[in-house]
Design an enzyme around this catalytic site. Structure first.
Site, PDB file in Angstrom:
ATOM      1  CB  SER A  71      -3.040   8.645 -54.960  1.00 13.95           C
ATOM      2  OG  SER A  71      -3.428   7.366 -54.574  1.00 13.95           O
ATOM      3  CG  HIS A 116     -11.286   4.815 -66.724  1.00 14.46           C
ATOM      4  ND1 HIS A 116     -10.872   3.960 -67.716  1.00 14.46           N
ATOM      5  CD2 HIS A 116     -11.995   5.780 -67.341  1.00 14.46           C
ATOM      6  CE1 HIS A 116     -11.308   4.398 -68.878  1.00 14.46           C
ATOM      7  NE2 HIS A 116     -12.007   5.513 -68.680  1.00 14.46           N
ATOM      8  CG  HIS A 124      -4.860   0.817 -53.351  1.00 16.87           C
ATOM      9  ND1 HIS A 124      -5.309   1.523 -54.450  1.00 16.87           N
ATOM     10  CD2 HIS A 124      -3.741   1.456 -52.903  1.00 16.87           C
ATOM     11  CE1 HIS A 124      -4.486   2.549 -54.651  1.00 16.87           C
ATOM     12  NE2 HIS A 124      -3.536   2.530 -53.745  1.00 16.87           N
ATOM     13  CE1 TYR A 150      -8.385   1.793 -51.242  1.00 15.55           C
ATOM     14  CE2 TYR A 150      -6.153   1.933 -50.370  1.00 15.55           C
ATOM     15  CZ  TYR A 150      -7.132   2.366 -51.256  1.00 15.55           C
ATOM     16  OH  TYR A 150      -6.848   3.365 -52.149  1.00 15.55           O
ATOM     17  CD  GLU A 151      -8.947  -0.460 -55.206  1.00 19.20           C
ATOM     18  OE1 GLU A 151      -9.755  -0.289 -56.128  1.00 19.20           O
ATOM     19  OE2 GLU A 151      -7.712  -0.439 -55.362  1.00 19.20           O
ATOM     20  CB  ALA A 204      -0.041   9.844 -52.092  1.00 13.33           C
ATOM     21  CG  MET A 239      -3.405   3.264 -46.909  1.00 12.98           C
ATOM     22  SD  MET A 239      -5.084   3.863 -47.145  1.00 12.98           S
ATOM     23  CE  MET A 239      -5.145   5.190 -45.930  1.00 12.98           C
ATOM     24  CB  SER A 240       0.180   1.316 -52.129  1.00  9.73           C
ATOM     25  OG  SER A 240       1.071   2.421 -52.159  1.00  9.73           O
ATOM     26  CG  ASN A 264      -1.337  13.349 -45.245  1.00  7.93           C
ATOM     27  OD1 ASN A 264      -1.342  12.729 -46.309  1.00  7.93           O
ATOM     28  ND2 ASN A 264      -1.367  12.747 -44.074  1.00  7.93           N
ATOM     29  CG  HIS A 274      -8.711  10.252 -51.685  1.00  3.91           C
ATOM     30  ND1 HIS A 274      -7.486   9.597 -51.671  1.00  3.91           N
ATOM     31  CD2 HIS A 274      -9.145  10.197 -52.960  1.00  3.91           C
ATOM     32  CE1 HIS A 274      -7.219   9.164 -52.899  1.00  3.91           C
ATOM     33  NE2 HIS A 274      -8.200   9.514 -53.693  1.00  3.91           N
TER      34      HIS A 274
HETATM   35  N1  HPA Z   1      -1.691   7.646 -44.070  1.00  8.43           N
HETATM   36  C1  HPA Z   1      -1.796   6.586 -44.898  1.00  8.43           C
HETATM   37  N2  HPA Z   1      -1.811   6.685 -46.209  1.00  8.43           N
HETATM   38  C2  HPA Z   1      -1.704   7.901 -46.737  1.00  8.43           C
HETATM   39  C3  HPA Z   1      -1.590   9.055 -45.956  1.00  8.43           C
HETATM   40  C4  HPA Z   1      -1.590   8.918 -44.534  1.00  8.43           C
HETATM   41  O1  HPA Z   1      -1.484   9.887 -43.769  1.00  8.43           O
HETATM   42  N3  HPA Z   1      -1.509  10.112 -46.796  1.00  8.43           N
HETATM   43  C5  HPA Z   1      -1.554   9.604 -48.059  1.00  8.43           C
HETATM   44  N4  HPA Z   1      -1.679   8.267 -48.038  1.00  8.43           N
END
Ligand code: HPA
Length: 271
Positions: free
Chosen positions: A28, A59, A81, A83-84, A111, A209-210, A233, A245
């Site tokens: 991402s 897309h 992903h 989660y999708e 990310a 998450m990936s 973050n 996000h």
């Molecule tokens: N947690 C999980 N996935 C993420 C985060 C997070 O803090 N930041 C970016 N992807």
């Protein structure tokens, strides 16, 4: 599944003349790396036979073939992903295709939230290992020995030689980076503060998450993996603010230039 994969591979072989040995999965906000790829041939996922069908309008992403400094590459802009709602076999389907297409080295990026308190947003983290916290595994089911072994070893999943190459490249370029363990969870919610404390105790430096499904399958298929997280973050409880996000993508984009330069230069040296 083998026949389906070969059908996809045949389609791609007829579509492009490139035969890259290096692939890159763009996380991402890290999609700008595509601009570093010369003589691009782009194929939307929607066009590719047997590729997972996007659950969201618009897309899903695309495969981008081309060259970085003379080295042929295949980049995935956008990934599938868990989660999708995709099955693990769908999340990792492109990895099987890559392998049969001839890919030997995979750069996987994401990310992630920083759970290591020494990190700060904007940190680039070389992934040294991962923890699978998805509660499932992409290789569950009958094993096809044409792909890989029933019980794959995970000792050198994040390839030591590729790590050394990336480190030497970063040093020469003056790019700062950290090293650490990536913990993958399903999402889609960000973690609770208690979860982050627990994951930190388990040894996680970054949470996302990936990546875990793709790296697990790439290792099973015998590919060498280089993993890089962009810490967008600080994880819940360490961060003062709540997450969004939009902020994640914004920071990834800002860190993107360093990320792109680092990956591009490392890839050039992979030949
Ligand atoms: N947690 C999980 N996935 C993420 C985060 C997070 O803090 N930041 C970016 N992807």
């Amino acid at each position: 599944m083998y026949d389906k994969v070969m059908e996809t591979v045949n389609y791609l072989q007829n579509k492009v003349e490139y035969r890259p040995k290096v692939a890159i999965i763009l996380g991402s906000g890290l999609g700008d790396l595509v601009d570093y790829i010369e003589e691009r041939v782009e194929i939307d996922y929607e066009e590719i036979p047997n590729f997972p069908v996007s659950t969201v309008a618009g897309h899903a992403g695309k495969l981008v073939f081309g060259k970085i400094g003379g080295v042929e590459v295949l980049a995935m802009k956008g990934r599938f992903h868990f989660y999708e709602g995709y099955e693990m076999k769908q999340v990792t389907y492109p990895i099987y295709v890559m392998k049969q297409f001839g890919i030997e080295k995979l750069v996987v990026s994401n990310a992630a939230g920083g759970s290591n308190k020494d990190f700060e947003p904007g940190t680039l983290m070389l992934i040294t290992d991962h923890i699978n916290f998805f509660g499932t595994h992409p290789l569950i089911g009958r094993n096809d020995d044409r792909f890989g072994p029933r019980f794959p070893d995970m000792t050198n999943t994040y390839n030591k030689d590729l790590q050394e190459l990336a480190k030497a490249t970063a040093k020469e370029m003056g790019i700062e980076y950290r090293e650490g363990v990536y913990l993958g969870t399903t999402g889609p919610s960000y973690e609770t503060a208690a979860e982050v404390r627990a994951f930190t105790m388990l040894g996680a430096d970054a949470i996302g998450m990936s990546t875990v499904p793709e790296a697990t399958v790439a290792n099973y298929l015998g590919m060498e993996i280089l993993g890089i997280s962009c810490i967008t973050n600080m994880a819940t409880g360490i961060a003062k603010e709540s997450h969004s996000h939009e902020a994640v993508v914004e920071i990834a984009k800002r860190t993107g230039k360093n990320f792109c330069n680092w990956v591009a230069e490392t890839v050039k040296r992979m030949s």
